[in-house]
Design an enzyme around this catalytic site. Structure first.
Site, PDB file in Angstrom:
ATOM      1  N   ASP A  33      69.634 -12.103   3.867  1.00 46.98           N
ATOM      2  CA  ASP A  33      70.019 -12.703   2.568  1.00 46.98           C
ATOM      3  C   ASP A  33      69.709 -14.120   2.490  1.00 46.98           C
ATOM      4  OD1 ASP A  33      72.446 -10.218   1.324  1.00 46.98           O
ATOM      5  OD2 ASP A  33      70.261 -10.088   1.856  1.00 46.98           O
ATOM      6  N   LEU A  83      73.346 -12.936 -10.171  1.00 47.23           N
ATOM      7  CA  LEU A  83      74.049 -13.920  -9.716  1.00 47.23           C
ATOM      8  C   LEU A  83      73.227 -14.931  -8.952  1.00 47.23           C
ATOM      9  CD1 LEU A  83      77.493 -12.324  -9.123  1.00 47.23           C
ATOM     10  CD2 LEU A  83      76.556 -13.363 -11.027  1.00 47.23           C
ATOM     11  N   GLU A 113      86.145 -12.539  -6.712  1.00 42.63           N
ATOM     12  CA  GLU A 113      86.524 -11.170  -6.347  1.00 42.63           C
ATOM     13  C   GLU A 113      85.691 -11.149  -5.203  1.00 42.63           C
ATOM     14  OE1 GLU A 113      84.868  -8.929  -9.812  1.00 42.63           O
ATOM     15  OE2 GLU A 113      85.699 -10.361 -10.937  1.00 42.63           O
ATOM     16  N   LYS A 115      82.662  -9.551  -2.873  1.00 40.31           N
ATOM     17  CA  LYS A 115      81.201  -9.122  -3.393  1.00 40.31           C
ATOM     18  C   LYS A 115      81.084  -8.074  -2.266  1.00 40.31           C
ATOM     19  CE  LYS A 115      76.673 -10.674  -3.985  1.00 40.31           C
ATOM     20  NZ  LYS A 115      75.805  -9.586  -3.382  1.00 40.31           N
ATOM     21  N   ASP A 117      79.040  -4.857  -0.740  1.00 39.45           N
ATOM     22  CA  ASP A 117      77.799  -4.613  -0.501  1.00 39.45           C
ATOM     23  C   ASP A 117      77.290  -3.175  -0.574  1.00 39.45           C
ATOM     24  OD1 ASP A 117      75.409  -5.316   0.620  1.00 39.45           O
ATOM     25  OD2 ASP A 117      75.704  -5.425   2.855  1.00 39.45           O
ATOM     26  N   TYR A 224      84.119  -3.660 -11.936  1.00 40.96           N
ATOM     27  CA  TYR A 224      84.140  -4.931 -11.945  1.00 40.96           C
ATOM     28  C   TYR A 224      83.862  -5.844 -13.385  1.00 40.96           C
ATOM     29  CZ  TYR A 224      79.561  -5.457 -10.064  1.00 40.96           C
ATOM     30  OH  TYR A 224      78.210  -5.282 -10.148  1.00 40.96           O
ATOM     31  N   LYS A 287      84.010 -15.997 -11.169  1.00 40.30           N
ATOM     32  CA  LYS A 287      83.555 -15.859 -12.626  1.00 40.30           C
ATOM     33  C   LYS A 287      84.597 -16.859 -13.337  1.00 40.30           C
ATOM     34  CE  LYS A 287      82.395 -11.167 -11.992  1.00 40.30           C
ATOM     35  NZ  LYS A 287      82.632  -9.664 -12.327  1.00 40.30           N
ATOM     36  N   LYS A 311      77.901 -16.367  -0.817  1.00 42.26           N
ATOM     37  CA  LYS A 311      77.550 -15.367   0.256  1.00 42.26           C
ATOM     38  C   LYS A 311      77.712 -16.135   1.685  1.00 42.26           C
ATOM     39  CE  LYS A 311      74.219 -12.544  -0.637  1.00 42.26           C
ATOM     40  NZ  LYS A 311      73.110 -11.918  -0.710  1.00 42.26           N
ATOM     41  N   CYS A 405      55.277   0.769  34.646  1.00 43.59           N
ATOM     42  CA  CYS A 405      56.112   1.465  33.809  1.00 43.59           C
ATOM     43  C   CYS A 405      57.248   1.716  34.598  1.00 43.59           C
ATOM     44  CB  CYS A 405      55.464   2.866  33.721  1.00 43.59           C
ATOM     45  SG  CYS A 405      56.566   4.147  32.948  1.00 43.59           S
ATOM     46  N   CYS A 408      57.863   5.566  35.914  1.00 47.51           N
ATOM     47  CA  CYS A 408      56.821   6.264  37.020  1.00 47.51           C
ATOM     48  C   CYS A 408      55.866   5.238  37.620  1.00 47.51           C
ATOM     49  CB  CYS A 408      55.754   7.235  35.913  1.00 47.51           C
ATOM     50  SG  CYS A 408      54.678   6.570  34.717  1.00 47.51           S
ATOM     51  N   CYS A 423      52.545   3.091  28.656  1.00 51.54           N
ATOM     52  CA  CYS A 423      52.327   3.758  29.847  1.00 51.54           C
ATOM     53  C   CYS A 423      51.222   4.873  29.723  1.00 51.54           C
ATOM     54  CB  CYS A 423      53.607   4.233  30.319  1.00 51.54           C
ATOM     55  SG  CYS A 423      53.361   5.283  31.719  1.00 51.54           S
ATOM     56  N   CYS A 429      54.629  10.893  33.310  1.00 50.76           N
ATOM     57  CA  CYS A 429      55.841  10.077  32.997  1.00 50.76           C
ATOM     58  C   CYS A 429      57.030  10.644  32.252  1.00 50.76           C
ATOM     59  CB  CYS A 429      55.321   8.930  32.229  1.00 50.76           C
ATOM     60  SG  CYS A 429      56.601   7.551  31.724  1.00 50.76           S
TER      61      CYS A 429
END
Length: 667
Positions: A33, A83, A113, A115, A117, A224, A287, A311, A405, A408, A423, A429
């Site tokens: 974010d 917001l 308040e 926030k 998620d 809210y 707010k 945030k 690999c 193997c 591989c 393998c």
């Protein structure tokens, strides 16, 4: 110079639109974010300085998001604004100064308040009853998901007390950490992919078409914001208390702050203690408390002037790289993983982080035993985002990507235009051998129930199976010694293996795992070649004449049958009675009602599986295609329909259907 600025603006707009689409339509967070908001602020600044490049569709002037076709689209009576965001106290102080300038002779207090998620929702109440629930969508209109919202116990269906006759309640739908972990534990037991984070899971759950399945997710809600033409009180805090009395779940952590110093204390406390909460938050919402002051300040084109979101930055910690190991996927793809000195990050102890591929390691400039910065910005899997070069040991060597690999020892290959190494030893393998057998028993192939990945791995380690043909030699006595294997389970496995002998040729052809031969290609091949022997003898020229078969697929088929081990496996399957020739009823149709029509399915389907849907198309004379183009007649969308839906919406000739509308076509 002007052209350079315009080019930069257009590129930023394009990138932000794509990020918004991924986040709101596909529930994919392609960057943190903080990074997104930094880009948005950069675009906003350039647009302000260059008003001649104004665009009404700029990401800075609209709420990010879009509308899916899964549910009826409803216009919001009151727009759902987003917001403005801030990441430091300087932004909050600037915001406070603008407010104080507007109300020089009035006191201003704030409501702080958490926030949450989750996913935003607007719920209409009339005469004390829940009437309608709509997602935020693009802020102007959203998806009507009333039936799903009714399943959430935090949301009252009927109100109590002195409630207004008609109003909207805005809130957030979220998933608690406990319920999220429970869902993933169950998915792990069932061998399904784990969900990445609670926010995406909550958002996706709201768009499920089966409300019974939504109920099982045990979503939560916090309300809210009261929205109406008239307000019964004079402050936001009083509305909180009213809403709680009416029966709404209101955040217990919200607080009235008399000034910005109290706001800062609130923010600092929850930035430190947020991981003690039973749910995830990504910041604090502020707010203005006085509703008259809110009304006087009003809105910008995008956001209310009377509210601000602070945030939290994605958490980043420093720890030491102990080693780099390499994992081999079932397709042979190699993934490097960093083993870290355990460190606490975002409430959990982190010991490992993915490094993705060789290019990522080189980009970081990673050395042995480096001190690295690890970030966990809303995802379960942490990632290394930087290196503290000041702490690097003088004799430390740069990490060199492996050449062979780790399973193997075969020399790795890197295909042009692909980031991963592979591989090539697909027949010997161990992870690839096990993956091939898991593919063979899968639902879309031989559909051998009760034979899961863990059991197959145990059988392989016990040297009881090495390729799909070995399943048909298994006995109950061989299965019983396996861990957590009861007699009933062993009997069920043997019964399912025997039952798989009736599975039709096209599914067997898909199941044996020829590279690039998927379900659709397998059906096309069976349509043109009656038996496995005919397919084996086909020349490249004959193969490429088959619809949708190109030279790449044709060469892969030739390579498969040129291998003696593959031929031995095919001969054994034939001996055990597996269907390796076309069934007499292969092309029987129920009707021609979809004749000459093309279909493509996208998103998560809930009324039927994708396999069943494509079969219905073919059984009724239609044709399935793999991409959106002017050749497509119908796009059928399920949950989380993303880029294919957007492409189809831009082509007028394509008809977009939901699942029920597709079934209606079949009468």
């Amino acid at each position: 110079m002007s052209e350079n600025i315009q080019h930069k603006i257009e590129n930023l707009r394009k990138e932000l639109h794509q990020l918004n689409e991924a986040y709101y339509l596909n529930d994919e967070s392609l960057m943190s974010d903080f990074e997104f908001d930094q880009k948005l602020e950069e675009l906003k600044k350039i647009e302000t300085e260059n008003p001649e490049f104004f665009d009404a569709n700029s990401p800075t002037l609209r709420v990010g998001g879009g509308i899916t076709k899964n549910f009826p689209t409803v216009q919001h009576q009151f727009r759902m604004y987003s917001l403005d965001n801030s990441y430091d106290f300087d932004d909050l102080e600037d915001w406070e100064k603008r407010i104080e300038k507007s109300f020089e002779k009035e006191d201003v207090e704030f409501v702080a308040e958490l926030k949450y998620d989750g996913a935003s929702i607007s719920i209409l109440y009339e005469n004390g009853k829940l009437i309608q629930a709509v997602t935020r969508g693009d802020g102007f209109q959203g998806d009507e998901i009333t039936n799903n919202i009714r399943t959430i116990s935090d949301i009252p269906l009927t109100l109590k007390g002195d409630f207004p006759e008609r109003f909207f309640m805005r809130g957030e739908i979220y998933l608690s950490r406990k319920n999220f972990n429970s869902i993933n534990e169950k998915r792990e037991e069932e061998g399904l992919d784990l969900f990445m984070n609670p926010r995406n899971t909550a958002s996706g759950s709201l768009k499920m078409q089966d409300s019974g399945e939504v109920r099982k997710r045990r979503l939560s809600a916090v309300l809210y914001q009261f929205i109406s033409e008239d307000y019964p009180v004079e402050s936001h805090w009083e509305l909180f208390q009213k809403a709680k009395a009416w029966g709404f779940n209101i955040s217990d952590q919200a607080k009235v702050c008399k000034n910005l110093e109290e706001v800062k204390e609130f923010i600092n406390y929850w930035d430190k203690n947020r991981h003690d909460l039973p749910f995830e938050i990504d910041g604090i919402v502020l707010k203005i408390n006085n509703l008259n002051q809110q009304q006087e300040l009003g809105y910008t084109a995008k956001s209310p002037r009377w509210a601000m979101a602070y945030k939290f930055k994605a958490e980043k910690v420093e720890t030491k790289l102990e080693s780099v190991v390499y994992q081999v996927g079932r397709t042979g793809a190699i993934t490097p993983v960093a083993n870290l000195k355990p460190v606490l990050l975002a409430g959990t102890t982190v010991k490992r982080a993915t490094l993705h591929n060789e290019d990522q390691i080189k980009k970081l400039g990673l050395h042995e035993h480096d001190f690295v910065f690890v970030e966990k910005g809303g995802e379960i899997i942490p990632k290394i985002v930087g290196i503290n070069e000041e702490k690097r040991e003088s004799n430390s060597r740069e990490i060199e990507y492996i050449k062979n690999c780790p399973e193997c020892g075969t020399e790795l290959v890197k295909i042009e235009d692909q980031a991963n190494h592979f591989c090539p030893n697909e027949l010997h393998c161990p992870p690839q051998v096990v993956g091939r057998m898991i593919h063979y028993v899968s639902r879309k192939a031989l559909d051998i129930e009760n034979l899961g990945s863990e059991t197959i791995e145990q059988l392989y380690k016990a040297k009881l199976v090495e390729n799909p043909a070995d399943f048909y030699t298994l006995t109950k006595e061989q299965l019983l010694p396996l861990e957590r294997m009861a007699e009933k389970s062993a009997n069920n496995i043997i019964e399912s293996i025997t039952k798989s002998k009736t599975i039709p040729f096209e599914k067997v052809l898909f199941g044996i795992g020829i590279k690039h031969v998927g379900e659709t290609v397998a059906k096309k091949l069976v349509k043109n070649f009656n038996t496995i022997e005919e397919l084996q003898k086909a020349t490249l020229e004959e193969l490429v004449q088959v619809e949708d078969i190109g030279i790449k697929i044709a060469e892969s088929i030739h390579e498969f049958f040129a291998n003696d081990e593959n031929l031995l496996m095919i001969n054994r399957l034939k001996e055990y009675g597996i269907q390796l020739e076309k069934a007499e009823n292969f092309e029987e149709k129920d009707s021609n009602i979809l004749a000459e029509k093309t279909f493509l399915f996208t998103g998560k389907l809930s009324l039927f599986t994708r396999e069943a849907a494509e079969e219905m198309v073919e059984k009724n004379g239609g044709k399935n295609i793999s991409a959106v183009s002017k050749n497509l007649n119908y796009l059928v969308v399920g949950e989380k329909a993303g880029s294919k839906l957007k492409k189809a919406q831009a082509i007028e000739s394509i008809t977009i259907l939901d699942e029920q509308e597709f079934l209606d076509l079949l009468k």
